[in-house]
Structures are given as C-alpha cells and as structure tokens.
Design a protein around this motif. Structure first.
Motif, PDB file in Angstrom:
ATOM      1  N   LEU A 174      -1.271   8.841  16.286  1.00  0.00           N
ATOM      2  CA  LEU A 174      -1.507   7.398  16.269  1.00  0.00           C
ATOM      3  C   LEU A 174      -2.049   6.924  17.607  1.00  0.00           C
ATOM      4  O   LEU A 174      -2.923   6.048  17.658  1.00  0.00           O
ATOM      5  CB  LEU A 174      -0.205   6.667  15.935  1.00  0.00           C
ATOM      6  CG  LEU A 174       0.320   6.835  14.505  1.00  0.00           C
ATOM      7  CD1 LEU A 174       1.653   6.119  14.344  1.00  0.00           C
ATOM      8  CD2 LEU A 174      -0.685   6.317  13.487  1.00  0.00           C
ATOM      9  N   GLN A 177      -5.685   7.752  17.670  1.00  0.00           N
ATOM     10  CA  GLN A 177      -6.467   6.787  16.898  1.00  0.00           C
ATOM     11  C   GLN A 177      -6.619   5.488  17.675  1.00  0.00           C
ATOM     12  O   GLN A 177      -7.680   4.853  17.652  1.00  0.00           O
ATOM     13  CB  GLN A 177      -5.802   6.513  15.554  1.00  0.00           C
ATOM     14  CG  GLN A 177      -6.533   5.454  14.721  1.00  0.00           C
ATOM     15  CD  GLN A 177      -6.014   5.339  13.311  1.00  0.00           C
ATOM     16  OE1 GLN A 177      -5.522   6.307  12.735  1.00  0.00           O
ATOM     17  NE2 GLN A 177      -6.124   4.158  12.729  1.00  0.00           N
ATOM     18  N   PHE A 186      -5.101   1.632   8.437  1.00  0.00           N
ATOM     19  CA  PHE A 186      -5.323   2.653   7.428  1.00  0.00           C
ATOM     20  C   PHE A 186      -6.780   2.654   6.997  1.00  0.00           C
ATOM     21  O   PHE A 186      -7.457   1.627   7.002  1.00  0.00           O
ATOM     22  CB  PHE A 186      -4.443   2.391   6.195  1.00  0.00           C
ATOM     23  CG  PHE A 186      -2.994   2.690   6.402  1.00  0.00           C
ATOM     24  CD1 PHE A 186      -2.553   3.996   6.573  1.00  0.00           C
ATOM     25  CD2 PHE A 186      -2.051   1.662   6.435  1.00  0.00           C
ATOM     26  CE1 PHE A 186      -1.208   4.279   6.767  1.00  0.00           C
ATOM     27  CE2 PHE A 186      -0.712   1.940   6.620  1.00  0.00           C
ATOM     28  CZ  PHE A 186      -0.283   3.249   6.792  1.00  0.00           C
ATOM     29  N   SER A 187      -7.271   3.836   6.620  1.00  0.00           N
ATOM     30  CA  SER A 187      -8.624   3.974   6.102  1.00  0.00           C
ATOM     31  C   SER A 187      -8.607   4.989   4.968  1.00  0.00           C
ATOM     32  O   SER A 187      -7.561   5.522   4.609  1.00  0.00           O
ATOM     33  CB  SER A 187      -9.582   4.444   7.215  1.00  0.00           C
ATOM     34  OG  SER A 187      -9.266   5.774   7.611  1.00  0.00           O
ATOM     35  N   SER A 188      -9.765   5.256   4.397  1.00  0.00           N
ATOM     36  CA  SER A 188      -9.862   6.216   3.291  1.00  0.00           C
ATOM     37  C   SER A 188      -9.557   7.637   3.750  1.00  0.00           C
ATOM     38  O   SER A 188      -9.321   8.525   2.929  1.00  0.00           O
ATOM     39  CB  SER A 188     -11.267   6.166   2.674  1.00  0.00           C
ATOM     40  OG  SER A 188     -12.255   6.442   3.669  1.00  0.00           O
ATOM     41  N   SER A 190      -7.001   8.433   5.771  1.00  0.00           N
ATOM     42  CA  SER A 190      -5.639   8.426   6.336  1.00  0.00           C
ATOM     43  C   SER A 190      -4.618   9.137   5.461  1.00  0.00           C
ATOM     44  O   SER A 190      -3.411   8.946   5.641  1.00  0.00           O
ATOM     45  CB  SER A 190      -5.180   6.978   6.571  1.00  0.00           C
ATOM     46  OG  SER A 190      -6.012   6.325   7.490  1.00  0.00           O
ATOM     47  N   LEU A 194      -0.767   9.418   6.371  1.00  0.00           N
ATOM     48  CA  LEU A 194       0.198   8.695   5.548  1.00  0.00           C
ATOM     49  C   LEU A 194       1.334   9.619   5.114  1.00  0.00           C
ATOM     50  O   LEU A 194       2.514   9.224   5.131  1.00  0.00           O
ATOM     51  CB  LEU A 194      -0.505   8.102   4.327  1.00  0.00           C
ATOM     52  CG  LEU A 194       0.332   7.198   3.422  1.00  0.00           C
ATOM     53  CD1 LEU A 194       0.833   5.988   4.198  1.00  0.00           C
ATOM     54  CD2 LEU A 194      -0.492   6.748   2.218  1.00  0.00           C
ATOM     55  N   TYR A 198       5.252   9.253   6.072  1.00  0.00           N
ATOM     56  CA  TYR A 198       6.263   9.218   5.007  1.00  0.00           C
ATOM     57  C   TYR A 198       7.401  10.202   5.291  1.00  0.00           C
ATOM     58  O   TYR A 198       8.583   9.828   5.258  1.00  0.00           O
ATOM     59  CB  TYR A 198       5.590   9.557   3.668  1.00  0.00           C
ATOM     60  CG  TYR A 198       6.549   9.633   2.497  1.00  0.00           C
ATOM     61  CD1 TYR A 198       7.022   8.475   1.892  1.00  0.00           C
ATOM     62  CD2 TYR A 198       6.988  10.856   2.018  1.00  0.00           C
ATOM     63  CE1 TYR A 198       7.898   8.537   0.814  1.00  0.00           C
ATOM     64  CE2 TYR A 198       7.864  10.938   0.943  1.00  0.00           C
ATOM     65  CZ  TYR A 198       8.312   9.766   0.348  1.00  0.00           C
ATOM     66  OH  TYR A 198       9.187   9.846  -0.699  1.00  0.00           O
ATOM     67  N   ASN A 251      -2.122  -2.489  10.800  1.00  0.00           N
ATOM     68  CA  ASN A 251      -1.261  -2.451   9.612  1.00  0.00           C
ATOM     69  C   ASN A 251      -0.426  -1.172   9.524  1.00  0.00           C
ATOM     70  O   ASN A 251       0.594  -1.140   8.847  1.00  0.00           O
ATOM     71  CB  ASN A 251      -2.077  -2.655   8.331  1.00  0.00           C
ATOM     72  CG  ASN A 251      -3.340  -1.797   8.295  1.00  0.00           C
ATOM     73  OD1 ASN A 251      -3.278  -0.579   8.508  1.00  0.00           O
ATOM     74  ND2 ASN A 251      -4.476  -2.429   8.046  1.00  0.00           N
ATOM     75  N   ILE A 252      -0.843  -0.097  10.206  1.00  0.00           N
ATOM     76  CA  ILE A 252      -0.020   1.121  10.234  1.00  0.00           C
ATOM     77  C   ILE A 252       1.302   0.826  10.940  1.00  0.00           C
ATOM     78  O   ILE A 252       2.371   1.246  10.478  1.00  0.00           O
ATOM     79  CB  ILE A 252      -0.758   2.272  10.935  1.00  0.00           C
ATOM     80  CG1 ILE A 252      -1.950   2.742  10.092  1.00  0.00           C
ATOM     81  CG2 ILE A 252       0.195   3.452  11.179  1.00  0.00           C
ATOM     82  CD1 ILE A 252      -2.743   3.864  10.735  1.00  0.00           C
ATOM     83  N   ALA A 255       3.481  -1.126   8.605  1.00  0.00           N
ATOM     84  CA  ALA A 255       3.999  -0.252   7.540  1.00  0.00           C
ATOM     85  C   ALA A 255       5.148   0.618   8.045  1.00  0.00           C
ATOM     86  O   ALA A 255       6.136   0.844   7.332  1.00  0.00           O
ATOM     87  CB  ALA A 255       2.868   0.614   6.991  1.00  0.00           C
TER      88      ALA A 255
END
Length: 509
Positions: A174, A177, A186-188, A190, A194, A198, A251-252, A255
C-alpha cells in the motif's frame, strides 16, 4: 531476463542467503516442535471456512486455520517419506514456511525502497539493514534468542507470526501504491491486493491492527493536509473536499478500517470469546476493574519496550537526530519530501498501536501486551521509519560508506547473541514424550488394534491433547486405522515397571 538479474543481483543474493539462514536457524538452532493439543488439532484439520461463520470457535481466524493444515498435509505426504521421523518432518516444514514468509517480507521491503531509490544496490542494502534490525531489536543476551519473529509454540507461528508478516507485507504494498500512484484507491488490478487485505484482516486482531493503524495514519495525514492548506475555503468546503478525497482517492484505507471493525464485532460472536479463559475479562469496559487491567497491560507493554537493545536504540536515535538536524538546517525545509512524509505516517501508526494493543489486551489477557508476537506492529513501524530515514541520509549526505559497517555491526550483534543449540525454551520434554508415543500408536496400528488403553505418567499432556494427536496421525496416514484411545490412566508406577525409560504403556482393548 539476464539483465534484470544483473540489475537486482545484490537483492537476489541477499534473498537467497536470508532464506538459507532462516531455514538453518529453525532447523538447527531453534527447531519448533509439535507439542500440545492446539498444535495437533490445527495441524491436521481444516477448522474454518473461507468466510467468517458466526457461532464457530474462531470466527475471524481464517488465514491460519487454512494455512496450518495445508502445511500439515505437505509435511506428511511429501517430506515425511524422505525423512522418516514425523516430528522432525513437521519442524522442517515449518522452518521452510517461516523462511518463505520472512524472505517474502524482505522482497516487499525491497520493492518499496526500490520505488524510492533508483540505485538498486542501495535499496537492497537498506532492506538488509531492516531485516537485521528485526532480529537485533530485542537482542539482549544469547540466552534468550528473542527476535521480532519469535514464538515459543508451533501453532503460534501460524496464529501470530505469519499474520504479522502478511499484514506488514500488505502495508508495504500500500505504501508503494501511495508512492507510485499518489492514492490508495481500488482499481481493476487490485484483485490480489484485495485478497491480501481480506486474509490480513481475518487472521488475528493483534495483527490486523497493523493495517488499521496505517490506514488511519493515512487519513489523519490527509486531514491535516486538507485543513492546513492555505486558502479562503470555508470549514464546510474543506470538510467536503476531505470527504470526497477519501472516498475517491483513499477508499482502500476506508475499507480497511470498516473491515477491521467488522472483524472486531464478529470476534465477539465466537465461542472462543465467550469461553472463560485465564486472564480474560468479561465485565463492563467502564468498570474500575477494566481500567486497572488497562494499567497492567500498559505496564507490560512498556516493560517490553524497555528491553529494546540499547545499542540498537542508540543507532535509531542517531539516525533520527541526523535527519532532524539536517532538515532544520536545510534551506528547502518547507518543501514536501516523500522520504519524510512516509516516516511520519509510520510514527503515527506506531503511536496509535500501543493504545490498540493495550485495550485489546485488557480484554483478552493483560499478558498479551508484553509479548512481541502480539505487539509486533508498533515496533515494525519504528524499524520501517528507520529505513526511510536511512534512504534520506544516503540521498542528502555524503556518508553512504558508513552504512556498510553499521549494517555489519548489527548483523554481528545478532550472530554473537544467538545461542546454538538453543534448548532453554524449546519443548524437549514434551518432544520426548510424544516421540515415544507415536511408535506405540504405530505398533498398535500394525497389530490391527483400533482400541487401546493408554497408561501415562502424571506429567503427560491432557486427555483431549492425546486424542488430537491420535486423530492427526490417522489423517496424515501415519497410522492407517484410527486408533481410539478408549481410556487414559495416569499411572507412573505402571509405566516405570515396564522400562525405566518408558513414557507410555499401551494395553490393547
């Protein structure tokens, strides 16, 4: 491919050496042995589902309760046939996994520093220094063999050490990034990130505090940037801009915070949280007793902090002092610098985590606040901040040649304060007991006996632990029939009447 290897040759050499040394350490110096019921139970069985299930024993500990049985199966079916000793096999398997995780953390650290420094050798050198600090931070004397990845039991590596490492690695990615993309959105692409987040959150609350602290530090930093910026914007406009920026660009972090809060709520629904365990607290958090427990936990944490190696403390203080003096004397002191903003985020995280750990320990058990495996995150961020500041010094000051002997001195401190072979905290007594029981169960299996009466000395493991051992041996096909221990009798005299060195005596039912 060849050019890439050449470009990163110091990293690959260092990574290979770290993997080898870690393996050797955990195989020869401080082997971790299966010793109790928790080890046997989780080593042989999958006790969680991929998603939290309310009402189970451990609702949120998904990562380790999948990893540990996977290692158990790999150990039993791939290493055991080559080694021939079941307990030694399990120890070797854990050594390999520990080496893999620690080397993976080294890789994550190197990638982060490489994004900040064009010189790959410098990045590798500082990464090596960080890894040496992990092992030197609490090195007080050879008798202890204590380091940041230390645990005294087999299952504790899966329940604490590995979650600590995966949370650290995700935090490092992170940060990378944040450096490269200037956001935490987040992006496509990620998907893997993710998944890492989790399993980091649903591993252990103590470990998840690492991500929680970092995510909170990022938002706190952005808050001060937004509200401290010059301009004629009203308080309402600044608040709106801050909220919009958080939702779109960070937003990460949001989350992660909500994810950890959900994990905390789910943890209260687990059967384990309702079990009356030693030193756990079930009263009101506004009761005077809880405040007293906070005080005890705080004292345990600061007692651990005071055990930091004095030479390492001096080195860290010197690095901070050099950076502070240079920054104050520098003409462009007000200019933003990523190598200074990242340490600030690390220090904010390190400052928040003790409060998190102390309150959590006041509820779960005050002793946790004084154990490295539980409060690892606070010291992780301090060590990481030293890495950023070291890069800053190497960039700004012509004293780069001083870092090589400095790193060598840290490595020598680790080497000279490591006892070999280490037998003080390793459970050799339990190992001797179980080592003699396994052949007895295998012999009963060879004789086609599936029900036995077991006579054990009074100092042997508890009954449920012996049942877990028998079940795991069957699951791993060490015994081809499930041996049912129908009765366990505590009889030292009966045991010793057979053989002076006897630990167990088996009667076939």
């Amino acid at each position: 491919m060849a050019s890439r290897l050449t470009k990163h040759k110091l990293f690959f050499l260092s990574a290979g050496l770290i993997f080898f040394l870690i393996c050797q350490y955990y195989i020869l110096v401080d082997p971790i042995l299966l010793r109790n019921g928790d080890d046997w139970r989780y080593f042989g069985s999958f006790l969680s589902e991929p998603v939290p299930r309310i009402g189970w024993w451990n609702v949120t500990r998904l990562f380790q309760e999948h990893l540990m049985p996977i290692v158990g199966y790999q150990s039993a079916f791939f290493i055991y046939p080559l080694v021939g000793d079941y307990l030694t096999t399990a120890s070797i398997a854990l050594a390999i996994v520990i080496a893999f995780f620690i080397t993976g953390l080294f890789f994550a650290i190197y990638l982060l520093f490489s994004s900040l420094c064009k010189n790959k050798n410098t990045s590798a050198l500082i990464s090596v220094m960080i890894m040496a600090l992990f092992f030197a931070f609490f090195k007080g004397r050879a008798l202890d063999n204590v380091h940041m990845f230390f645990a005294s039991q087999y299952n504790l590596y899966f329940y604490y050490i590995f979650p600590n490492i995966i949370n650290s690695a995700v935090a490092l990615f992170l940060m990378k990034q944040l450096i490269l993309k200037k956001n935490l959105a987040f992006s496509s692409k990620s998907g893997w990130l993710l998944a890492g987040i989790y399993f980091s959150i649903f591993s252990m609350l103590f470990s998840a505090g690492i991500l929680l602290a970092f995510a909170s530090a990022v938002l706190i930093f952005r808050f001060f940037v937004n509200f401290g910026a010059e301009g004629n914007l009203s308080l309402m406009a600044r608040s709106r801009n801050f909220f919009t920026e958080c939702v779109k660009q960070y937003n990460i972090a949001i989350a992660i915070i909500f994810g950890v809060l959900i994990a905390m709520v789910l943890e209260t629904t687990s059967l384990r949280s309702k079990e009356i365990l030693p030193d756990s607290y079930f009263g009101s958090i506004v009761d005077i007793e809880f405040l007293n427990r906070i005080g005890v936990a705080a004292n345990n944490f600061f007692s651990l902090a005071r055990s930091i190696n004095k030479y390492i403390f001096a080195i860290i203080a010197l690095i901070y002092l050099i950076v502070g003096i240079h920054y104050l004397l520098k003409k462009e002191a007000g200019k933003p610098d990523i190598l200074l903003s990242l340490p600030i985020k690390c220090l904010i995280s390190a400052a928040m985590l003790p409060f998190f750990y102390i309150v959590l320990s006041a509820k779960a058990g005050t002793h946790y606040a004084g154990e490295i495996r539980c409060v690892y995150g606070a010291f992780f961020f301090i060590i990481l901040s030293v890495g950023f500041l070291s890069l800053y010094i190497l960039r700004e000051l012509p004293i780069s040649r001083l870092f090589a002997p400095l790193i060598l001195s840290i490595i020598l401190l680790v080497a000279l304060n490591t006892r070999w072979p280490f037998q003080v905290l390793s459970p050799y007594d339990e190992y001797a007991l179980v080592h003699k029981l396994i052949p007895a169960l295998v012999e009963a299996d060879n004789e086609k006996h599936t029900k036995i009466i077991l006579y054990v000395p009074e100092y042997s493991p508890e009954e449920w632990e012996l049942h877990c051992l028998s079940d795991t041996l069957f699951i791993h096909r060490v015994t081809f029939n499930k041996i049912d221990i129908v009765s366990i009798e505590y009889s030292t005299e009966r045991c010793l009447s057979r053989d002076d060195n006897c630990v167990y005596y088996v009667e076939y039912k």
